[in-house]
Design a protein around this motif. Sequence first.
Motif, PDB file in Angstrom:
ATOM      1  N   UNK A  47      49.598  56.050 -82.906  1.00  0.00           N
ATOM      2  CA  UNK A  47      49.867  54.618 -82.782  1.00  0.00           C
ATOM      3  C   UNK A  47      48.760  53.909 -82.027  1.00  0.00           C
ATOM      4  N   UNK A  48      48.873  52.579 -81.942  1.00  0.00           N
ATOM      5  CA  UNK A  48      47.832  51.780 -81.303  1.00  0.00           C
ATOM      6  C   UNK A  48      47.572  52.231 -79.871  1.00  0.00           C
ATOM      7  N   UNK A  49      48.649  52.579 -79.139  1.00  0.00           N
ATOM      8  CA  UNK A  49      48.465  52.929 -77.737  1.00  0.00           C
ATOM      9  C   UNK A  49      47.740  54.258 -77.558  1.00  0.00           C
ATOM     10  N   UNK A  50      47.750  55.111 -78.584  1.00  0.00           N
ATOM     11  CA  UNK A  50      47.004  56.362 -78.481  1.00  0.00           C
ATOM     12  C   UNK A  50      45.511  56.129 -78.719  1.00  0.00           C
ATOM     13  N   UNK A  51      45.172  54.974 -79.304  1.00  0.00           N
ATOM     14  CA  UNK A  51      43.777  54.648 -79.582  1.00  0.00           C
ATOM     15  C   UNK A  51      43.226  53.609 -78.608  1.00  0.00           C
ATOM     16  N   UNK A  52      44.101  52.739 -78.147  1.00  0.00           N
ATOM     17  CA  UNK A  52      43.688  51.663 -77.238  1.00  0.00           C
ATOM     18  C   UNK A  52      44.721  51.570 -76.122  1.00  0.00           C
ATOM     19  N   UNK A  53      44.304  51.870 -74.911  1.00  0.00           N
ATOM     20  CA  UNK A  53      45.224  51.869 -73.789  1.00  0.00           C
ATOM     21  C   UNK A  53      45.753  50.456 -73.517  1.00  0.00           C
ATOM     22  N   UNK A  54      47.056  50.338 -73.223  1.00  0.00           N
ATOM     23  CA  UNK A  54      47.606  49.021 -72.899  1.00  0.00           C
ATOM     24  C   UNK A  54      46.905  48.412 -71.690  1.00  0.00           C
ATOM     25  N   UNK A  55      46.790  47.105 -71.689  1.00  0.00           N
ATOM     26  CA  UNK A  55      46.181  46.382 -70.572  1.00  0.00           C
ATOM     27  C   UNK A  55      47.235  46.161 -69.487  1.00  0.00           C
ATOM     28  N   UNK A  56      46.937  46.592 -68.293  1.00  0.00           N
ATOM     29  CA  UNK A  56      47.841  46.389 -67.166  1.00  0.00           C
ATOM     30  C   UNK A  56      47.887  44.901 -66.791  1.00  0.00           C
ATOM     31  N   UNK A  57      49.039  44.467 -66.311  1.00  0.00           N
ATOM     32  CA  UNK A  57      49.224  43.050 -65.998  1.00  0.00           C
ATOM     33  C   UNK A  57      48.206  42.567 -64.963  1.00  0.00           C
ATOM     34  N   UNK A  58      48.002  43.324 -63.910  1.00  0.00           N
ATOM     35  CA  UNK A  58      47.075  42.893 -62.867  1.00  0.00           C
ATOM     36  C   UNK A  58      45.643  42.804 -63.394  1.00  0.00           C
ATOM     37  N   UNK A  59      45.295  43.703 -64.325  1.00  0.00           N
ATOM     38  CA  UNK A  59      43.969  43.628 -64.937  1.00  0.00           C
ATOM     39  C   UNK A  59      43.832  42.370 -65.783  1.00  0.00           C
ATOM     40  N   UNK A  60      44.913  42.022 -66.486  1.00  0.00           N
ATOM     41  CA  UNK A  60      44.907  40.798 -67.294  1.00  0.00           C
ATOM     42  C   UNK A  60      44.649  39.583 -66.411  1.00  0.00           C
ATOM     43  N   UNK A  61      45.324  39.531 -65.285  1.00  0.00           N
ATOM     44  CA  UNK A  61      45.230  38.365 -64.405  1.00  0.00           C
ATOM     45  C   UNK A  61      43.840  38.226 -63.794  1.00  0.00           C
ATOM     46  N   UNK A  67      41.562  40.374 -70.421  1.00  0.00           N
ATOM     47  CA  UNK A  67      42.314  39.361 -71.167  1.00  0.00           C
ATOM     48  C   UNK A  67      41.880  39.339 -72.630  1.00  0.00           C
ATOM     49  N   UNK A  68      40.590  39.407 -72.875  1.00  0.00           N
ATOM     50  CA  UNK A  68      40.106  39.399 -74.249  1.00  0.00           C
ATOM     51  C   UNK A  68      40.535  40.649 -74.998  1.00  0.00           C
ATOM     52  N   UNK A  69      40.546  41.791 -74.301  1.00  0.00           N
ATOM     53  CA  UNK A  69      41.026  43.031 -74.917  1.00  0.00           C
ATOM     54  C   UNK A  69      42.493  42.906 -75.299  1.00  0.00           C
ATOM     55  N   UNK A  70      43.294  42.323 -74.408  1.00  0.00           N
ATOM     56  CA  UNK A  70      44.719  42.154 -74.684  1.00  0.00           C
ATOM     57  C   UNK A  70      44.945  41.194 -75.849  1.00  0.00           C
ATOM     58  N   UNK A  71      44.196  40.092 -75.880  1.00  0.00           N
ATOM     59  CA  UNK A  71      44.352  39.137 -76.974  1.00  0.00           C
ATOM     60  C   UNK A  71      43.942  39.757 -78.314  1.00  0.00           C
ATOM     61  N   UNK A  72      42.893  40.552 -78.298  1.00  0.00           N
ATOM     62  CA  UNK A  72      42.471  41.222 -79.527  1.00  0.00           C
ATOM     63  C   UNK A  72      43.579  42.135 -80.042  1.00  0.00           C
ATOM     64  N   UNK A  73      44.245  42.836 -79.140  1.00  0.00           N
ATOM     65  CA  UNK A  73      45.360  43.705 -79.533  1.00  0.00           C
ATOM     66  C   UNK A  73      46.536  42.880 -80.061  1.00  0.00           C
ATOM     67  N   UNK A  74      46.788  41.738 -79.440  1.00  0.00           N
ATOM     68  CA  UNK A  74      47.919  40.909 -79.890  1.00  0.00           C
ATOM     69  C   UNK A  74      47.700  40.421 -81.321  1.00  0.00           C
ATOM     70  N   UNK A  75      46.476  40.053 -81.637  1.00  0.00           N
ATOM     71  CA  UNK A  75      46.210  39.611 -83.005  1.00  0.00           C
ATOM     72  C   UNK A  75      46.338  40.775 -83.984  1.00  0.00           C
ATOM     73  N   UNK A  76      45.944  41.965 -83.563  1.00  0.00           N
ATOM     74  CA  UNK A  76      46.109  43.145 -84.409  1.00  0.00           C
ATOM     75  C   UNK A  76      47.590  43.410 -84.671  1.00  0.00           C
ATOM     76  N   UNK A  77      48.403  43.313 -83.642  1.00  0.00           N
ATOM     77  CA  UNK A  77      49.837  43.530 -83.800  1.00  0.00           C
ATOM     78  C   UNK A  77      50.484  42.397 -84.594  1.00  0.00           C
ATOM     79  N   UNK A  78      49.990  41.176 -84.406  1.00  0.00           N
ATOM     80  CA  UNK A  78      50.550  40.038 -85.126  1.00  0.00           C
ATOM     81  C   UNK A  78      50.463  40.228 -86.631  1.00  0.00           C
ATOM     82  N   UNK A  79      49.393  40.868 -87.091  1.00  0.00           N
ATOM     83  CA  UNK A  79      49.251  41.114 -88.521  1.00  0.00           C
ATOM     84  C   UNK A  79      50.393  41.972 -89.045  1.00  0.00           C
ATOM     85  N   UNK A  80      50.815  42.979 -88.273  1.00  0.00           N
ATOM     86  CA  UNK A  80      51.965  43.799 -88.655  1.00  0.00           C
ATOM     87  C   UNK A  80      53.245  42.963 -88.639  1.00  0.00           C
ATOM     88  N   UNK A  81      53.430  42.191 -87.576  1.00  0.00           N
ATOM     89  CA  UNK A  81      54.674  41.455 -87.401  1.00  0.00           C
ATOM     90  C   UNK A  81      54.869  40.388 -88.475  1.00  0.00           C
TER      91      UNK A  81
END
Length: 254
Positions: A47-61, A67-81
């Motif tokens: 799954x995605x998390x085995x290839x790209x580690x989730x972004x920790x909240x404090x790192x995002x802030x 933040x850009x890494x997290x947004x890139x992942x969100x757009x990748x997931x949005x395509x599935x959703x």
Amino acid sequence: MKTITGLAEARNYVAQFKRGAYHRIVALTGAGISTESGIPDFRSPGGIWSKRQPVQYQDFVRSEESRLEDWDRRFEMQDFFQKAEPNAAHLALTSLATNGYMRCLVTQNVDGLHQKAGFPDDRLIEIHGNSTFATCLSCGARAELEDQRQTVETGRSPNCVKCGGLLKAAVISFGQQMPEAALQNAAAAAQECDLFLVLGSSLVVHPAAQLPALAAEAGAELVILNGEETPLDSYASTVIRTPLAQTFAEFHEE
């Protein structure tokens, strides 16, 4: 504990739910209800998390790069959703709610498929948030993901148009505080139900995994519908191993 592995028996068993056998049903759904709609289980091997580690909240802030890494992942997931549609199991839960049998649905999923299936918002508790839209970390204003794509593609993380705060997908990230009111409401519903259904959850992620035990200890019947064993199978009166969408495929038929 009774274990059902045959599809015909499973369909016959779940049919009782729509006939008014229970009137205070609470359900907990996990990734397994959505995989049959084409959404990957992000935690599983490959799954995605085995290839790209989730972004920790404090790192995002604190980090623009995070933040850009997290947004890139969100757009990748949005395509599935966006491509996914609710399956028969999602629709069965909506039917139970609209017919007055289900008091509350607690979901660990962030894909918005319960909303697509028409489940009533006032009886839906998303304890891990929702990844299909964003909110401002400062003022809480909602923002649509797609409206942020151009900004992200220019190499900047988006900000709230109302207050200038950081925008983030409305999912609860690792290290981010869980929604306390939602958890309290979920626990209260579990302790007041007459039937607690688990659909597609491995019951290893807390605090959601505690809810079936709370229900069973309060006297509710516990039924677990999941392809693999869970740590709480011994609490259940019935465990069903058949695929969820197939199990509920005839739910609307008489």
